[in-house]
Design a protein around this motif. Structure first.
Motif, short mmCIF file in Angstrom:
data_model
loop_
_atom_site.label_atom_id
_atom_site.label_comp_id
_atom_site.label_asym_id
_atom_site.label_seq_id
_atom_site.Cartn_x
_atom_site.Cartn_y
_atom_site.Cartn_z
N ALA A 1 33.25 -46.98 -10.01
CA ALA A 1 32.13 -46.87 -9.07
C ALA A 1 31.38 -48.19 -8.94
O ALA A 1 30.82 -48.50 -7.89
CB ALA A 1 31.17 -45.77 -9.52
N THR B 1 30.33 -48.54 -2.69
CA THR B 1 29.63 -47.40 -3.30
C THR B 1 28.32 -47.14 -2.59
O THR B 1 27.97 -45.99 -2.31
CB THR B 1 29.37 -47.68 -4.80
OG1 THR B 1 30.62 -47.85 -5.46
CG2 THR B 1 28.59 -46.55 -5.44
N GLU C 1 34.21 -40.14 -10.80
CA GLU C 1 33.77 -41.24 -9.93
C GLU C 1 33.11 -40.68 -8.67
O GLU C 1 32.05 -41.15 -8.24
CB GLU C 1 34.97 -42.09 -9.54
CG GLU C 1 34.62 -43.25 -8.62
CD GLU C 1 35.84 -44.03 -8.17
OE1 GLU C 1 35.69 -44.88 -7.28
OE2 GLU C 1 36.95 -43.78 -8.69
N ILE D 1 29.04 -41.03 -7.53
CA ILE D 1 28.66 -41.57 -6.22
C ILE D 1 27.78 -40.58 -5.48
O ILE D 1 26.77 -40.94 -4.87
CB ILE D 1 29.92 -41.92 -5.40
CG1 ILE D 1 30.66 -43.11 -6.00
CG2 ILE D 1 29.54 -42.22 -3.95
CD1 ILE D 1 31.98 -43.42 -5.34
#
Length: 857
Positions: A488, A495, A781, A785
């Protein structure tokens, strides 16, 4: 031509990666197209209805318009039947029919259930005449032939299971009367949802207007060759200036104006949410093309090496964007028609009947949809296209991987901080504003600037926030969690852009939640502080309370007192001669017990004395009025009175701000009994200790009048909460479109990221990372986010909502309430959104062949 061929080849080579971006364009265009088709269809429906019901010229009373009720009496303005004879004598008149129309009625069945619409459309009572056959046809039974006959429209009969011989009771301001269904009619065009009941002329006059020999309209047909305008002029010359005359076109325009407000609110609200979806879609498209360009760095370098110019490379990417825009927009326009049909079905389920026979797709709808979709897509792809054009041939040939964007540039950070600081200052200015107008401007500026600032500064925030989230969420998963965190953080710009798409939708959700909760809390506090009555009786549609219902209520046992609240239209002129059209609240002195009003000067009890009144503090300040001044009050339909200002009430609360109070007896002294307004609401209090029994007694007393509702203070608070909640649910439903697009953005980013890291994934699998661990890494991940976007969005939205509430405090909504349960629920739900978005990319990553992945470039 070579640029086009290259673009086409690349587009179809990456069609799977383009699909989600195309869906984002499709959804946004579908919302715009669907809105336009829906509103155009609504307009077509009403236009056909107005055209089928309008005569060449319609005559109505000067203060009434096509049967509208006079605001002071609750009954239509009427004139003698002799006017019809005068109209018939006018030159160019072929036929003239007197008409009685009233919308101030309620029709109930034998079980005292309202058979009127629930969509906000009216119940219309009409006298039967040959003119009605223009718009309806009798499908069963016969027309009304006497006082015991009533005809109803087929949609109402079907909805409520009515048939010939069933008895209906009609409630009007002149009294209740019953009749049996003698016939059922169907409209020749679509009826948007109104309930129609027809009576014979004598019954309609007697029961709706109070006596026979009166009409509310004259419907006039012209002789062949006579234009509507000429006929209107001839009738005006024959009957004088005491009437309102409208041609068929003018009547249709007036009808359109009546529904235009409702249609415009729907149209612009839906287009606004479509705009939000477009904004979110831009982030998706930018991310998609940025990653595709980065992954094709070697390919672009080879193109540059063999002679392709920067301009050709740039154009190649933009052509791909055009193709994406065309595909998404064409599909979006088609989906928009389907969306419009779905909206029509939804409205029909809510009581507003719309027929697909009237489905209207103007040429402008696909033109606007295509233009918007293509332009937005090309603009979103412009920056990645320029980036592609700047790739150096040698640098590209040396780089077999993807250039990493380890941290955002200092310039970007500076711009983001400046925008955010300026936006925050604007929000503070809105919160501290003394007037709503300038404050609203500051609020709008603050929302835009802080949103832009957070979008720009997002990559800078990604590092710190993702690391903090990693400590709380990811570290418990060991090495897999740390790898998810580093993935990330690998490209903060990507991101940040992915999270920003989700941030926008959630910021609006948080803002509206804060405003909605604050509204409910403020209103609840104001009710507790100022309302002393135990019960409130009123109609949900604003109908006045008919005398027979009020009489039934006043007979309920256990009542201490009942206070009428009448609204009298008047022109109030201050001592300087400045007049203002307004309304006066005519009540009994017990109103002071039922609603506690603070005064800034004088005593409210004195305002209920003979020849006295009160005014609001805002009016007093604007017109330099003080206690003891005499105002000239010209009552509509009554006399002109000189009333002394005995009190000035404080316009700082949320109930009855700006009201001018007079005693009900003062109103009766200056307005004739037949023009005296009926009560808009009743306030009642029970004797001590009898609240529960009286509450039930009031409900029982009003059971025959289902248009009215008895509410105690707890009911009223709950109704207010439900109303705000229903509005917010509708808004959340529309915002879901933006959130869906944002989820697609997360899916697309992860899918392209998996392709980008194919070799890396193969190596990790080769050194022992299991498929299950790989899938978990990608899911984590995605979750981090999504939580990053949720934190930004919820924080930003709460800031907007707080500033908005401070501004609304100028209107009496002085309580700030943060709905923490909602905020926390949305935050936790964001983690599940991230988890859901990662399902497909994680599954595809887990299915990779290890050797093939290691061998990829």
């Amino acid at each position: 031509m070579s640029v086009l061929k290259t673009s086409l080849r690349n587009f179809f080579a990456h069609k799977g990666r383009m699909a989600l971006s195309a869906v984002a364009v499709l959804l946004s265009v579908a919302f715009v197209s669907g809105t336009l088709v829906f509103t155009d269809t609504m307009n077509t429906t009403f236009d056909k209805l107005f055209a089928s019901t309008a005569s060449d010229v319609t005559l109505s009373a000067k203060n009434g318009d096509a049967g509208d009720e006079a605001p002071d009496t609750g009954r239509p303005e009427a004139f003698p039947a002799s006017v019809v004879a005068e109209v018939r004598k006018a030159e160019g008149v072929q036929d003239a029919q007197g008409s009685v129309v009233s919308t101030s009625v309620t029709v109930v069945d034998g079980d005292d259930k309202n058979v009127g619409p629930t969509s906000g459309a009216p119940t219309i009572a009409v006298n039967w005449s040959p003119n009605e056959l223009r718009s309806v046809e009798i499908t069963s039974g016969h027309e009304p032939r006497g006082p015991t006959d009533v005809v109803v429209d087929g949609a109402t009969a079907e909805k409520h299971g009515l048939k010939a011989g069933d008895e209906l009771r009609t409630i009007s301001v002149t009294g209740d009367f019953t009749a049996k269904i003698s016939g059922i009619v169907d409209f020749k065009v679509t009826n948007p949802g109104a309930t129609l009941v027809y009576f014979d002329t004598a019954t309609a006059q007697r029961e709706l207007l109070g006596k026979e020999g009166l009409f509310t309209q004259v419907l006039v047909d012209a002789e062949p060759g006579v234009s509507d305008d000429a006929l209107k002029a001839n009738i005006a010359a024959a009957v004088g200036d005491g009437y309102t005359l409208q041609t068929a076109a003018e009547a249709a325009d007036a009808g359109r104006e009546d529904v235009a407000g409702f249609l415009d609110v729907m149209k612009y609200a839906m287009l606004g949410f479509a705009g939000i979806a477009f904004l979110v879609g831009i982030f998706l498209i930018v991310n998609t093309f940025s990653m595709l360009v980065a992954q094709r760095t070697r390919e672009i370098g080879l193109m540059r090496a063999i002679g392709s110019s920067r301009r050709q490379v740039n154009r190649s990417v933009l052509v791909e964007a055009v193709l994406l825009g065309v595909v998404g927009s064409v599909a979006g326009v088609a989906a928009g028609v389907g969306l419009a049909v779905g909206l029509m079905e939804l409205m029909s389920s809510m009581g507003m009947e719309l027929s697909t026979r009237d489905l209207t797709v103007k040429w402008t709808t696909p033109a606007v949809g295509l233009a918007l979709g293509i332009v937005v897509t090309v603009l979103a792809a412009y920056v990645p296209a320029r980036r592609a054009g700047k790739v150096s041939p040698m640098a590209a040939l040396r780089d077999a991987g993807t250039p990493a964007d380890g941290k955002a540039g200092r310039v970007r950070g500076g711009i983001g901080l400046a925008l955010t600081a300026a936006g925050a200052a604007a929000l503070v200015g809105a919160a501290r504003a003394d007037e709503a107008g300038p404050g609203s401007l500051w609020l709008g500026v603050g929302v835009v600037l802080t949103l832009l600032g957070f979008v720009v500064i997002g990559p800078l925030l990604a590092g710190a926030v993702v690391r903090a989230l990693g400590v709380v969420v990811l570290r418990v998963f060991g090495p897999v969690g740390r790898m998810a965190e580093r993935n990330a953080l690998r490209n903060p710009r990507r991101t940040g852009a992915t999270a920003a798409a989700l941030m926008i939708g959630l910021a609006l959700v948080a803002c509206l939640s804060v405003v909605g909760s604050s509204m409910v809390a403020s209103a609840t506090e104001e009710l507790d502080r100022s309302v002393g009555a135990d019960f409130i009786v009123q109609s949900g549609t604003g109908q006045p309370i008919v005398p027979q219902a009020q009489a039934a209520l006043e007979k309920a046992p256990g009542l201490d007192h009942v206070t009428e609240y009448r609204w009298a239209d008047a022109t109030v002129t201050d001592p300087r001669g400045k007049g203002m059209e307004t309304g006066l609240a005519a009540t009994e002195p017990t109103y002071m017990e039922d609603l506690r009003r603070e005064t800034t000067a004088g005593t409210l009890a004195d305002a209920y004395g003979p020849g006295a009144m009160s005014v609001g503090s805002d009016y007093a300040a604007e017109h330099a009025v003080k206690v003891g001044d005499v105002l000239t009050v010209a009552f509509k339909g009554g006399e002109t009175a000189k009333l002394k200002v005995a009190a000035i009430t404080a316009d700082t609360g949320g109930v009855d701000n700006g009201a001018m109070y007079i005693n009900a007896t003062t109103l009766a002294e200056h307005v004739p009994a037949e023009r005296l307004p009926h009560s808009l609401l009743l306030l009642a209090s029970a004797k001590d200790g009898q609240e529960t029994q009286t509450y039930q007694a009031l409900k029982d007393a009003l059971a025959p009048y289902p248009q009215y509702k008895v509410s105690n203070q707890a009911d009223y608070k709950e109704e207010l909460k439900d109303q705000v909640g229903q509005l917010l649910n509708i808004v959340y439903g529309l915002l879901a479109l933006a959130i869906v697009v944002a989820v697609l953005g997360v899916v697309n980013t992860l899918a392209l990221s998996v392709v980008e890291r194919t070799r890396e994934i193969g190596l990790m699998r080769a050194i022992g990372l299991s498929r299950r661990q790989l899938r978990r890494m990608i899911r984590l991940e995605s979750v981090v986010i999504a939580l990053f976007g949720a934190l930004l969005g919820l924080g930003l939205g709460m800031g907007w909502g707080t500033a908005a509430q401070k501004l609304l405090a100028l209107e009496g909504l002085g309580v700030l309430e943060i709905p923490w349960p909602t905020i926390l629920t949305v935050f936790v739900a964001s983690a599940f959104v991230g988890l859901f978005a990662a399902l497909v990319p994680a599954f595809r990553a887990g299915r990779m062949n290890v050797l093939n992945a290691i061998g990829s470039e």
